[in-house]
Design an enzyme around this catalytic site. Sequence first.
Site, mmCIF file in Angstrom:
data_model
loop_
_atom_site.group_PDB
_atom_site.id
_atom_site.type_symbol
_atom_site.label_atom_id
_atom_site.label_comp_id
_atom_site.label_asym_id
_atom_site.label_seq_id
_atom_site.Cartn_x
_atom_site.Cartn_y
_atom_site.Cartn_z
ATOM 1 N N HIS A 216 3.938 -24.616 2.969
ATOM 2 C CA HIS A 216 3.863 -23.344 3.698
ATOM 3 C C HIS A 216 3.537 -23.601 5.150
ATOM 4 O O HIS A 216 3.114 -22.707 5.878
ATOM 5 C CB HIS A 216 2.792 -22.440 3.109
ATOM 6 C CG HIS A 216 2.864 -22.308 1.639
ATOM 7 N ND1 HIS A 216 2.162 -23.123 0.795
ATOM 8 C CD2 HIS A 216 3.586 -21.469 0.866
ATOM 9 C CE1 HIS A 216 2.433 -22.792 -0.458
ATOM 10 N NE2 HIS A 216 3.296 -21.799 -0.443
ATOM 11 N N HIS B 228 10.879 -21.230 -1.125
ATOM 12 C CA HIS B 228 10.967 -22.640 -1.513
ATOM 13 C C HIS B 228 12.239 -22.931 -2.297
ATOM 14 O O HIS B 228 12.331 -23.935 -2.989
ATOM 15 C CB HIS B 228 9.752 -23.022 -2.366
ATOM 16 C CG HIS B 228 8.440 -22.713 -1.749
ATOM 17 N ND1 HIS B 228 8.047 -23.274 -0.558
ATOM 18 C CD2 HIS B 228 7.435 -21.871 -2.132
ATOM 19 C CE1 HIS B 228 6.835 -22.809 -0.244
ATOM 20 N NE2 HIS B 228 6.453 -21.949 -1.173
#
Lengths: 333, 333
Positions: free
Chosen positions: B219, B57
């Site tokens: 995700h 991320h």
Amino acid sequence: MKKLINDPKNVVNEAVAGFEVAHADIVRVSHDPVFIVRADAPLHGKVGIVSGGGSGHEPMHGGFVGFGMLDAAVPGPVFTSPTPDPILAATQAVDGGAGVLHIVKNYTGDVLNFETAADLAAADGIQVRTVIINDDVAVKDSLYTAGRRGVAGTILVEKIAGAAAERGDDLDAVTAVAEKVNSHVRTMGVALTPCVVPHAGEPSFTLADDEIEIGIGIHGEPGRERIKLEPADAIVDRLLGPILEDLPFASGDEVLLLVNGMGGTPQIELYIVFRRAAEVLQECGITVTRSLVGNYTTSLEMAGASISVLKLDDELTALWDAPVQTAALRWGR
Amino acid sequence: MKKLINDPKNVVNEAVAGFEVAHADIVRVSHDPVFIVRADAPLHGKVGIVSGGGSGHEPMHGGFVGFGMLDAAVPGPVFTSPTPDPILAATQAVDGGAGVLHIVKNYTGDVLNFETAADLAAADGIQVRTVIINDDVAVKDSLYTAGRRGVAGTILVEKIAGAAAERGDDLDAVTAVAEKVNSHVRTMGVALTPCVVPHAGEPSFTLADDEIEIGIGIHGEPGRERIKLEPADAIVDRLLGPILEDLPFASGDEVLLLVNGMGGTPQIELYIVFRRAAEVLQECGITVTRSLVGNYTTSLEMAGASISVLKLDDELTALWDAPVQTAALRWGR
């Protein structure tokens, strides 16, 4: 082709309109003709700096307009040079009486259109100098270029020349430092995937699932060779070799290392590239004293990266460290 | 799968090693266990702030370690929570005697492992508070979560709580302002493409050439619905509707508007999204007084974006504006 756009022909106008609202504290935007200018321009007695070129390389150049860097940026259509009109208008908008420097990447269209605008500005009584950026060691004479291409090293020129102008250097001095940065920086890139120009709707080239292009241009122009995918460290070695030989860099040098993402590559991969590049430089006795990692000179959603190495001295380091306040680069202020 | 990596199992370690060299002026790195910590930690008498979670991320969270934001970040494997060990070690490394705040995105693994680490730290005499971030309005109870997911709003919590800690607020006050930001921010995202976890080598889901996923998780967890690709403005309207209804936001509000890239989307598209989002807010009588546009909470190379809206007041605005000096967010210093 899946993109977060509306009509492909409005991509640049709508993006610039969004940029204007997001960064109203830093810039103003002219919509006809289209250019982005520092909110406080023109600054009396300060050398103005204008850059520009085809869109699709964001944050270059609009993201670098502001205190300590560019006074104006002129975005053309995607991957297409802006015409002389907006370049002239931007030049006039930033002229504070001390002259204007044009920083131009070495592509035929950009060079021609900036030259025409410079002539028109001169006829209007504005002193204009031009520095042509050609940092890409990958190829000589490519699809859009006579000579070497201007790529990610451009933003280092913009930052350092911008700092010189901001501290009050005159037009000759700002031009000289811009030329010095251009002569001290070398870049080479790699593409893992092509990119799609919105109004074309198709990739401008194709790469097989296991192929990469070494020495890619920022519009997807061919590089040196197309090879099978390799581990990141091997790819970095392929990019750094030609860079280090070219200047040449030498043991004892201090450098700025820029690992630039092409737009579609995760940051985690850019740091893997940075790690290996810093390691190789260290093995050569070259010290990385300044670093920059991120998406600065992109090719839309292309996956890939470029490595730039700039040989520093005390003057360039001090100008690099000087305060800057733009949408994409900001420190010390 | 084409990625600029070496061995997939070394992705996080190598990226963190690159990060350490690139940002040695701001951070130190512990390699065993792995965490990133402010170069000047621990700061006596200052509340420490620790965040973390699965890698992939970036720049979240390591890119936000530094003055005015996080004291430490704990990166797990890609899309996998870090274990309690490094979280405990990071907590100990930043404890300056004034206690430590854990900022945790609401995923089952993260919540559990931070809780275990907090218990161990408490046994070690460190006062720990935890704020769970759950800003995603898209879904309740998803693949990895009970309740709502924590997504891009997390970085707004980290910035504002970090400023509060930096000015000397005590642990109760820093915790309270973090909770306030979490309660005032709402986010929703869209994916145009999936992403590939390096050690998996295959996309975790698929999308047809003309499909997008509204309400995507960071995700790649399922969102609200899978629809045909639409113009950007229509997609923005689909994201903003649920955000504005949820708090609810109202005419007269002042807000921070964050348009966050998922990793593979060009900046030019993010500004097109920003333009429409700002337009819709204006039509609702809501004023965008602060803006952030870029890749801040990504999902590897996923193409897509999320929109976050944070309701501001004078306190939150002042803390947002306070100086910050991290790899990914830097101003006023």
